[in-house]
Design an enzyme around this catalytic site. Structure first.
Site, PDB file in Angstrom:
ATOM      1  N   ASP A   7     -10.880   2.964   3.921  1.00 41.54           N
ATOM      2  CA  ASP A   7     -11.169   1.527   3.865  1.00 41.54           C
ATOM      3  C   ASP A   7     -12.685   1.277   3.805  1.00 41.54           C
ATOM      4  O   ASP A   7     -13.124   0.177   3.480  1.00 41.54           O
ATOM      5  CB  ASP A   7     -10.611   0.838   5.127  1.00 41.54           C
ATOM      6  CG  ASP A   7      -9.444  -0.084   4.801  1.00 41.54           C
ATOM      7  OD1 ASP A   7      -9.270  -0.416   3.615  1.00 41.54           O
ATOM      8  OD2 ASP A   7      -8.726  -0.474   5.742  1.00 41.54           O
ATOM      9  N   GLN A  16      -4.307  -1.331   9.672  1.00 42.35           N
ATOM     10  CA  GLN A  16      -4.226  -2.687   9.131  1.00 42.35           C
ATOM     11  C   GLN A  16      -4.810  -3.694  10.131  1.00 42.35           C
ATOM     12  O   GLN A  16      -4.406  -3.725  11.290  1.00 42.35           O
ATOM     13  CB  GLN A  16      -2.760  -3.023   8.802  1.00 42.35           C
ATOM     14  CG  GLN A  16      -2.561  -4.366   8.141  1.00 42.35           C
ATOM     15  CD  GLN A  16      -3.184  -4.448   6.743  1.00 42.35           C
ATOM     16  OE1 GLN A  16      -3.114  -3.506   5.960  1.00 42.35           O
ATOM     17  NE2 GLN A  16      -3.816  -5.566   6.443  1.00 42.35           N
ATOM     18  N   LYS A  34       0.836  -1.205   0.000  1.00 42.75           N
ATOM     19  CA  LYS A  34       0.000   0.000   0.000  1.00 42.75           C
ATOM     20  C   LYS A  34       0.868   1.252   0.000  1.00 42.75           C
ATOM     21  O   LYS A  34       0.578   2.235  -0.679  1.00 42.75           O
ATOM     22  CB  LYS A  34      -0.937  -0.015   1.220  1.00 42.75           C
ATOM     23  CG  LYS A  34      -2.062  -1.040   1.083  1.00 42.75           C
ATOM     24  CD  LYS A  34      -2.739  -1.349   2.399  1.00 42.75           C
ATOM     25  CE  LYS A  34      -3.723  -2.502   2.211  1.00 42.75           C
ATOM     26  NZ  LYS A  34      -4.282  -3.014   3.462  1.00 42.75           N
TER      27      LYS A  34
END
Ligand code: NDP
Length: 286
Positions: A120, A97, A53
């Site tokens: 997200d 994460q 990412k």
């Protein structure tokens, strides 16, 4: 019959080129999109995802901030970190994460991310908005799959979409997005009896269960479009999906490979969401 192999890598790269141009435009106007990724602990798989990412956001010209916290970090310290990023005007997207260590309340952390920076798409406000069809950040894997279906000209309206897996980050939002495009949607999960009775009805089959090569040609209707979200290791340690690619590709109309299918699209949608956030925020002061 041999099927069309849906090239998520190529489609993702094409979209990233467009994102890069938009990032350059924003930078010219004095606003550089910024993505912050928070990693707790040293889990190898999470480290790989995070570094991917980070690399991808830098490659399109975004600011990238990686915050690595020890596995022993307290909930308060983690929430303080998220709050600092919420307040940072150079950061437009925040991603924590997952999974987090067991002593941390994952829901609390997700809810602490500003919905305006929740790239997200996991915050309950964004999930709710997505379900009622309002503009929101949509979870990256399902929105990447919608993009794959669109770019390959897959007809969705009136078709039967069967989703195997009902996680909050993949299965559930996936079904909602397909419903919005007028598919008839069936959800299957670990308690579903006679799974193949459902999967064999699917015009579009999405599989996100985390079991290597679980879905075989016997589960598939001739001519179906099969999207494999799974990321597993096979008996030889090789990366593979939830679908037995070699046999299913002989029966499906189109299929995503693993690697090179859904994975690259997930990261691409993360970049797109970060760009969208920066475009919105910066338009307020440029
Ligand atoms: P979860 O473990 O959160 O959810 C798995 C789902 O699959 C659950 O709903 C579970 O049912 C269902 N399930 C498990 N076994 C079966 C079975 N035998 N038959 C039917 N349903 C079953 O996983 P995620 O959704 O997070 O991820 C799924 C897979 O996708 C993983 O391999 C993951 O690595 C991968 N992934 C890939 C991404 C990418 O970018 N390519 C992004 C995200 C995930 P129940 O609810 O009843 O327990």
């Amino acid at each position: 019959m041999s099927s069309i192999i849906i090239d998520g890598k190529a489609i993702g790269e094409k979209i990233r080129k467009e994102i890069k141009i938009d990032v350059e435009r924003l930078i010219e106007r004095g606003c550089r999109p910024g993505l912050a990724v928070v990693l707790v602990g040293e889990d190898q798989a999470s480290r790989t995802y995070v570094s991917n990412k980070e690399k991808s956001s830098k490659a399109v010209g975004m600011k990238s901030e990686l915050v690595v916290l020890p596995i022993t970090v307290s909930q308060k310290e983690l929430l303080d970190t998220v709050n600092r990023l919420n307040e940072d005007p150079t950061i437009h997207g925040i991603l924590v994460q997952l999974p987090l260590p067991p002593h941390i309340d994952e829901n609390k952390v997700i809810q602490s991310i500003s919905p305006k920076k929740d790239v997200d798409g996991f915050h309950p406000e964004n999930v709710g908005k997505m379900i009622i069809g309002q503009t929101s950040f949509v979870s990256c894997t399902p929105s990447g799959i919608m993009e794959l279906l669109e770019q390959t000209g897959t007809e969705i309206s009136g078709k039967h979409a069967v989703i195997v897996g009902r996680s909050n980050i993949v299965g559930k939002p996936m079904g909602q997005l397909l419903l919005q495009k007028d598919a008839t949607v069936t959800y299957c999960h670990s308690k579903t009896e006679h799974l193949e009775d459902f999967t064999r009805q699917a015009d579009i089959l999405i599989v996100a269960i985390g079991h290597a090569k679980y879905i075989t040609a016997d589960h598939i209707k001739e001519g179906a479009t099969v999207i494999d979200v799974g990321m597993n290791r096979d008996e030889n340690g090789k990366l593979c999906g939830d679908v037995d690619f070699e046999t299913v590709k002989e029966k499906a109309y189109a299929i995503t490979p693993v690697p090179g299918g859904v994975g690259p699209m997930t990261v691409t949608m993360l970049l797109r969401n970060t760009l969208k956030s920066a475009q919105f925020t910066c338009s307020n002061y440029i």
